[in-house]
Enzyme design. Sequence first.
Site, PDB file in Angstrom:
ATOM      1  N   LYS A  41       5.455  -4.056  10.477  1.00 23.40           N
ATOM      2  CA  LYS A  41       4.787  -3.302   9.681  1.00 23.40           C
ATOM      3  C   LYS A  41       4.600  -2.041  10.074  1.00 23.40           C
ATOM      4  O   LYS A  41       4.579  -1.111   9.530  1.00 23.40           O
ATOM      5  CB  LYS A  41       3.992  -4.004   8.612  1.00 23.40           C
ATOM      6  CG  LYS A  41       3.078  -3.105   7.825  1.00 23.40           C
ATOM      7  CD  LYS A  41       2.345  -4.005   7.225  1.00 23.40           C
ATOM      8  CE  LYS A  41       0.804  -3.797   7.958  1.00 23.40           C
ATOM      9  NZ  LYS A  41      -0.127  -3.125   7.669  1.00 23.40           N
ATOM     10  N   ASN A  42       3.339  -1.987  11.224  1.00 22.28           N
ATOM     11  CA  ASN A  42       2.178  -1.270  11.838  1.00 22.28           C
ATOM     12  C   ASN A  42       3.288  -0.114  12.374  1.00 22.28           C
ATOM     13  O   ASN A  42       2.868   1.671  12.541  1.00 22.28           O
ATOM     14  CB  ASN A  42       1.310  -1.256  11.955  1.00 22.28           C
ATOM     15  CG  ASN A  42       1.025  -1.870  11.325  1.00 22.28           C
ATOM     16  OD1 ASN A  42       0.320  -1.981   9.748  1.00 22.28           O
ATOM     17  ND2 ASN A  42      -0.336  -2.361  11.649  1.00 22.28           N
ATOM     18  N   CYS A  72     -12.137   1.123   2.512  1.00 22.42           N
ATOM     19  CA  CYS A  72     -11.169   0.259   1.633  1.00 22.42           C
ATOM     20  C   CYS A  72     -11.582  -1.121   2.225  1.00 22.42           C
ATOM     21  O   CYS A  72     -12.947  -1.181   2.928  1.00 22.42           O
ATOM     22  CB  CYS A  72      -9.563  -0.393   2.558  1.00 22.42           C
ATOM     23  SG  CYS A  72      -9.691  -0.579   4.170  1.00 22.42           S
ATOM     24  N   ARG A  85     -12.830   3.957   6.974  1.00 21.31           N
ATOM     25  CA  ARG A  85     -12.186   3.899   7.509  1.00 21.31           C
ATOM     26  C   ARG A  85     -11.817   5.840   7.763  1.00 21.31           C
ATOM     27  O   ARG A  85     -10.665   6.686   6.387  1.00 21.31           O
ATOM     28  CB  ARG A  85     -10.522   3.731   6.273  1.00 21.31           C
ATOM     29  CG  ARG A  85     -10.901   1.899   6.792  1.00 21.31           C
ATOM     30  CD  ARG A  85      -9.821   1.295   7.377  1.00 21.31           C
ATOM     31  NE  ARG A  85      -8.926   1.761   7.942  1.00 21.31           N
ATOM     32  CZ  ARG A  85      -7.861   0.953   7.715  1.00 21.31           C
ATOM     33  NH1 ARG A  85      -8.074   0.161   6.882  1.00 21.31           N
ATOM     34  NH2 ARG A  85      -7.198   0.984   8.232  1.00 21.31           N
ATOM     35  N   ASP A  90      -6.397  -7.207  14.843  1.00 22.44           N
ATOM     36  CA  ASP A  90      -5.195  -7.732  12.838  1.00 22.44           C
ATOM     37  C   ASP A  90      -5.251  -9.645  13.475  1.00 22.44           C
ATOM     38  O   ASP A  90      -4.411 -10.428  12.557  1.00 22.44           O
ATOM     39  CB  ASP A  90      -3.912  -7.220  12.847  1.00 22.44           C
ATOM     40  CG  ASP A  90      -4.920  -5.488  12.073  1.00 22.44           C
ATOM     41  OD1 ASP A  90      -3.646  -4.465  12.785  1.00 22.44           O
ATOM     42  OD2 ASP A  90      -5.667  -5.194  12.125  1.00 22.44           O
ATOM     43  N   ARG A  98       2.162  -7.294   1.741  1.00 21.47           N
ATOM     44  CA  ARG A  98       1.366  -5.850   1.579  1.00 21.47           C
ATOM     45  C   ARG A  98       1.705  -5.760   3.531  1.00 21.47           C
ATOM     46  O   ARG A  98       2.548  -5.225   4.045  1.00 21.47           O
ATOM     47  CB  ARG A  98       0.339  -5.722   2.102  1.00 21.47           C
ATOM     48  CG  ARG A  98      -0.775  -4.915   0.470  1.00 21.47           C
ATOM     49  CD  ARG A  98      -1.607  -4.016   1.352  1.00 21.47           C
ATOM     50  NE  ARG A  98      -1.165  -3.120   2.121  1.00 21.47           N
ATOM     51  CZ  ARG A  98      -2.507  -1.914   1.854  1.00 21.47           C
ATOM     52  NH1 ARG A  98      -3.570  -2.615   1.548  1.00 21.47           N
ATOM     53  NH2 ARG A  98      -2.359  -1.508   3.072  1.00 21.47           N
TER      54      ARG A  98
HETATM   55  C1  EPZ Z   1      -4.192   0.839  12.313  1.00 24.76           C
HETATM   56  O1  EPZ Z   1      -5.089   0.948  11.546  1.00 24.76           O
HETATM   57  C2  EPZ Z   1      -3.151  -0.379  11.222  1.00 24.76           C
HETATM   58  N1  EPZ Z   1      -2.520   0.469  10.625  1.00 24.76           N
HETATM   59  C3  EPZ Z   1      -4.870  -1.134  11.751  1.00 24.76           C
HETATM   60  O2  EPZ Z   1      -3.863  -2.801  10.844  1.00 24.76           O
HETATM   61  C4  EPZ Z   1      -4.866  -2.165  12.264  1.00 24.76           C
HETATM   62  O3  EPZ Z   1      -5.963  -2.839  12.074  1.00 24.76           O
HETATM   63  C5  EPZ Z   1      -5.597  -1.136  13.762  1.00 24.76           C
HETATM   64  O4  EPZ Z   1      -4.882  -0.227  13.922  1.00 24.76           O
HETATM   65  C6  EPZ Z   1      -6.787  -1.041  14.938  1.00 24.76           C
HETATM   66  O5  EPZ Z   1      -5.226  -1.945  15.493  1.00 24.76           O
HETATM   67  C7  EPZ Z   1      -1.606   0.387  10.958  1.00 24.76           C
HETATM   68  O6  EPZ Z   1      -1.189   0.885  11.718  1.00 24.76           O
HETATM   69  C8  EPZ Z   1      -0.843   0.731   9.860  1.00 24.76           C
HETATM   70  P1  EPZ Z   1      -7.809   3.120  14.106  1.00 24.76           P
HETATM   71  P2  EPZ Z   1      -6.504   2.062  11.638  1.00 24.76           P
HETATM   72  O7  EPZ Z   1      -7.715   4.477  13.720  1.00 24.76           O
HETATM   73  O8  EPZ Z   1      -4.693   3.645  12.198  1.00 24.76           O
HETATM   74  C9  EPZ Z   1     -12.434   4.293  13.090  1.00 24.76           C
HETATM   75  C10 EPZ Z   1      -3.317  -4.064   9.371  1.00 24.76           C
HETATM   76  O9  EPZ Z   1      -3.952  -5.063   9.086  1.00 24.76           O
HETATM   77  N2  EPZ Z   1     -12.008   5.327  12.998  1.00 24.76           N
HETATM   78  O10 EPZ Z   1      -7.648   2.324  15.233  1.00 24.76           O
HETATM   79  O11 EPZ Z   1      -7.009   2.804  10.208  1.00 24.76           O
HETATM   80  C11 EPZ Z   1     -12.030   3.453  12.055  1.00 24.76           C
HETATM   81  O12 EPZ Z   1     -12.226   3.414  10.897  1.00 24.76           O
HETATM   82  C12 EPZ Z   1      -4.091  -3.045   9.157  1.00 24.76           C
HETATM   83  O13 EPZ Z   1      -1.578  -4.040   9.625  1.00 24.76           O
HETATM   84  C13 EPZ Z   1     -12.757   6.354  12.773  1.00 24.76           C
HETATM   85  O14 EPZ Z   1     -13.650   5.682  13.065  1.00 24.76           O
HETATM   86  O15 EPZ Z   1      -7.100   2.098  13.076  1.00 24.76           O
HETATM   87  C14 EPZ Z   1     -11.643   2.028  12.380  1.00 24.76           C
HETATM   88  O16 EPZ Z   1     -13.066   1.258  12.153  1.00 24.76           O
HETATM   89  C15 EPZ Z   1      -4.980  -3.231   9.219  1.00 24.76           C
HETATM   90  N3  EPZ Z   1     -11.776   7.847  12.517  1.00 24.76           N
HETATM   91  C16 EPZ Z   1     -11.670   2.181  13.449  1.00 24.76           C
HETATM   92  O17 EPZ Z   1     -12.211   3.488  14.705  1.00 24.76           O
HETATM   93  C17 EPZ Z   1     -10.874   8.278  12.582  1.00 24.76           C
HETATM   94  O18 EPZ Z   1     -10.672   8.932  12.354  1.00 24.76           O
HETATM   95  C18 EPZ Z   1     -10.031   1.353  14.286  1.00 24.76           C
HETATM   96  O19 EPZ Z   1      -9.149   2.823  13.042  1.00 24.76           O
HETATM   97  C19 EPZ Z   1      -9.714   7.224  12.481  1.00 24.76           C
HETATM   98  C20 EPZ Z   1     -10.528   5.843  13.278  1.00 24.76           C
END
Ligand code: EPZ
Length: 422
Positions: free
Chosen positions: A22-23, A118, A123, A308, A400
Amino acid sequence: MDSILVTGNGPLNGQIPIAGAKNACLTLMPATLLSEEPLTLTNAPRLSDIKTMTALLQSLGAEVSSLQDGQVQAMSSHDLTSQTADYEIVRKMRASNLVLGPLLARFGHAVVSLPGGCAIGARPMDLHVEGLEALGAEIELKDGYLHAKAPGGLKGGVHEMRFASVGATENIVMAATLAKGTTVLKNAAREPEIVDLVECLRKMGAQISGEGTSTIEIQGVDRLHGATHQVVTDRIELGTYMLAPAICGGEVELLGGRMRLVESFAAKLDAAGVSVEETDKGLKVARKNGRVRAVDVVTEPFPGFPTDLQAQMMALMCTAEGTSVLEERIFENRFMHAPELVRMGADIEVHGGTATVTGVERLKGAPVMATDLRASVSLILAGLAAEGETVVSRVYHLDRGYEHVVRKLEGVGAKIERIKGQ
Ligand code: EPZ
């Protein structure tokens, strides 16, 4: 709303096919926006999030045809009509923000709604914005939308991210493929989904190196051409189903699984007393001898233990011998499955980002509620091992990220059925 009825039914045996990630698919689909030529994805998973991404791309004017029962996504963004990703779609799925980098790179402007919070956390998108600004973009927040422009086109630059954000890495890398000059992205995320994206972009003519390491280098090119790409196996679905024989007993082979996708997770399972063996068809998983042992878990960016899989691992630890400490370091609110597991007789204490789980001999079936995608499947895993019936409500969360979950688990002997909602 539908629910799922699970009845503890002893050991599981057989094979479970693992779908495309998915990701990975959610970042590969926006890559079509980078080129006027068609991009076709095979091994795409059949999930509601993919339908949401399809709707978003179509709202921009892209053509997206879902073929072979959704396993092939044939896309073309030759004639786009809009560069605005609307709040109504983005709020449903954060990954919609991955159209920002490609739209900015190809058209020099984009308007993308902030996703809003969310269930698992605020996020924000500050890391995306900082990275794109390092490529010369001008981005301002107005009425909940990021208004991004790069009038003279993006320019390559050197940028070190404060945190190895997966989504920010994906947006910046996609944008940099069409920037003028060279981009060096430091502290880049290393997830296999990013490696898969880069392999696809390279097939489209991008010049990229270093994927899978913390430093990715991109030489901008004038244009990208079309390609066909097979989506990588979903390591989170893989890890989730590896836990089924771990929590129930028996032996299950996960078809398409590869050890390189789940190394740190498999190491934890091994320490807990679960064997993981790579075969020519996938990964074979079985408990080594009876009840698993408690192990501690800290979630980290890849190659560390995946956030995850934290909820699913907690379900296993609820039945382990001893006490396990799970530390969630990626998201600020990702323990909502804990109170639901407690309803099933689990012994869990949550303090901030740490959950302490003392294993019990047997969980007891109960009505529980899914709160987010990965929490929903951890409740199903718990139900598979519990005594009696467990009804998991709000399974739209499950749809999802998990295709055909009832069929896949029934196939290895689970007693599970989907109950149509009123
Ligand atoms: C991706 O989300 C995945 N989603 C998430 O999977 C996964 O949990 C996450 O990476 C971490 O591995 C997809 O790929 C579609 P991040 P993403 O940016 O890109 C903070 C699932 O269950 N952050 O690595 O949104 C954020 O709030 C989903 O399949 C900032 O602060 O994750 C979080 O605490 C859930 N500022 C941490 O970093 C930003 O600009 C990790 O976020 C971006 C992120």
